[in-house]
Write an enzyme that holds these catalytic residues in place. Structure first.
Site, PDB file in Angstrom:
ATOM      1  N   SER A 125       0.736  -1.202   0.117  1.00 12.86           N
ATOM      2  CA  SER A 125      -0.009  -0.053  -0.130  1.00 12.86           C
ATOM      3  C   SER A 125       0.845   1.238   0.119  1.00 12.86           C
ATOM      4  CB  SER A 125      -0.870   0.072   1.256  1.00 12.86           C
ATOM      5  OG  SER A 125      -1.305   1.287   1.471  1.00 12.86           O
ATOM      6  N   TYR A 150      -2.107  -1.026  10.669  1.00  8.35           N
ATOM      7  CA  TYR A 150      -2.515  -1.741   9.399  1.00  8.35           C
ATOM      8  C   TYR A 150      -1.272  -1.412   8.625  1.00  8.35           C
ATOM      9  CZ  TYR A 150      -3.880  -1.525   4.525  1.00  8.35           C
ATOM     10  OH  TYR A 150      -3.938  -1.695   3.184  1.00  8.35           O
ATOM     11  N   LYS A 154       1.890  -3.667   6.577  1.00  7.32           N
ATOM     12  CA  LYS A 154       2.186  -3.672   5.068  1.00  7.32           C
ATOM     13  C   LYS A 154       3.755  -3.401   4.965  1.00  7.32           C
ATOM     14  CE  LYS A 154      -1.690  -4.539   3.231  1.00  7.32           C
ATOM     15  NZ  LYS A 154      -1.905  -5.727   2.279  1.00  7.32           N
TER      16      LYS A 154
END
Ligand code: UFG
Length: 334
Positions: A125, A150, A154
């Site tokens: 991302s 989150y 990644k």
């Protein structure tokens, strides 16, 4: 043509990628635990393409189940989509996010090594760029400084994959940093289906249009942007899916790690998106200006030259296409 495993393949981006891969003649095997998607997506992929992917209802962290899949299928490459992805929830339940996203990735990599599968494309991302550098973000811009767990998952999985590729010279790793995927397949059969209250702008707008929510909250109108609202690089999910097909081709002929931004390179503000949606669909979207959402940046958009020159891939669809297709899918669910 390859036989490709898609973890999280019934999700939003996974399902669109399954369609593009099948249409290009690849074989698709999906592993998904259906925690954020439904089995019916497999039927819909078949309806669109005329080909049925092989489906395993499976949590990728289930080592035995995953080994059985690899023993039964001759998997040549993996596209790893599976993971929890709600930014706000990751702040409230960080351990659940670290456990799930890291466990699935590690179990997958270990099982791939066991079965001699050496090509992996990872759903990363643009969030890994954090607030460290100005836009446009380039693949060699500094990463880190993520604003939520989150994003850190990644970041960490990217690091794990890079180290794995350093240690195994036959391993091919492609990290795809997505910007803001929106829209839906033009058939209206697959799209984004968030459970509960949507976190993201486009699904929230379509739910307001559908009368499920009475207005949109615009999170802040005092950013240093032309109209004061946040600017993002929205990319049509079908363009994004095609980027995966290009990345798969690249992984066939290269080893080591390569990173690509998948975006359009063009920024659109929240207010511009509301207006574009209203124009494309002939609807009104009531909104109120609300406080800024913690962790949001003023700007996020990609430098896209690398994907264009190396993958020969470029996003083609317009904001109008994104608004029209997202609404067509939402209407189909009413
Ligand atoms: N926004 C609103 N109201 C809403 C939802 C969003 O005004 O109800 C605004 C946000 O403040 C932001 C823009 O719309 O300015 C886009 O917000 P999204 O939540 O749709 O997307 P983000 O850019 O915050 O996050 C997305 C993904 C993340 C990913 C990140 C990478 O959700 O998974 O892009 O940049 F990490």
């Amino acid at each position: 043509m390859s036989k490709v495993l898609l973890t999280g393949g019934t999700g939003f981006i996974g399902s669109h990628t399954a369609v593009e891969l099948l249409e290009q003649g690849h074989e698709v095997v999906i592993a998904d635990d259906l925690s954020n998607s439904s089995r019916d997506v497999v039927n819909r992929i078949e309806q669109i393409t005329g080909k049925r992917p092989v489906f395993y209802e499976l949590d990728v962290a289930d080592r035995k189940g995953l080994a059985k899949l690899f023993a039964e299928q001759d998997i040549e490459a993996v596209i790893h989509f599976a993971g929890f992805k709600a930014v706000g929830e990751s702040v409230v339940k960080p351990l659940m996010y670290y456990r799930n996203n890291l466990d699935t990735s590690l179990t997958l990599l270990e099982t791939m090594a066991e079965y001699g599968c050496r090509r992996i494309i990872f759903s990363s991302s643009s969030t890994v760029y954090g607030a460290l550098s100005p836009c446009p973000f380039r693949e060699d811009s500094p990463v880190g400084g993520c604003s939520n767990p989150y994003g850190w998952t990644k970041f960490m999985i990217e690091k794990i994959l890079q180290d794995a590729a350093r240690a195994d010279e036959q391993l091919s790793v492609v990290l795809l940093r997505y910007f803001n995927p929106v829209g839906a397949h033009e058939s209206g059969l697959i799209g984004e289906k968030p459970g509960g209250i949507p976190n993201n702008l486009m699904p929230y707008i379509t739910q307001v249009a559908a009368g499920i929510r009475d207005h949109l909250n615009v999170f802040g109108d005092d950013y240093e942007t032309p109209d004061g609202t946040g600017v993002r690089d929205y990319i049509h999910v079908v363009d994004l899916a095609k980027g995966h097909v290009a990345a798969l081709g690249y992984a066939e002929t290269h080893t080591g790690t390569e990173i690509f931004n998948l975006g359009t390179g063009k920024g659109t503000s929240v207010m511009e998106m509301i207006r574009a949606f209203e124009k494309a669909n002939g609807l009104q979207i009531p909104y109120v200006i609300a406080p800024r959402r913690p962790g949001d940046l003023a700007y996020s958009y990609a430098e896209t030259k690398k994907a264009e020159s190396v993958l020969h891939w470029k996003a083609e669809k317009t904001i109008e296409d994104m608004c029209r297709d997202a609404w067509r899918f939402e209407k189909g669910m009413l």
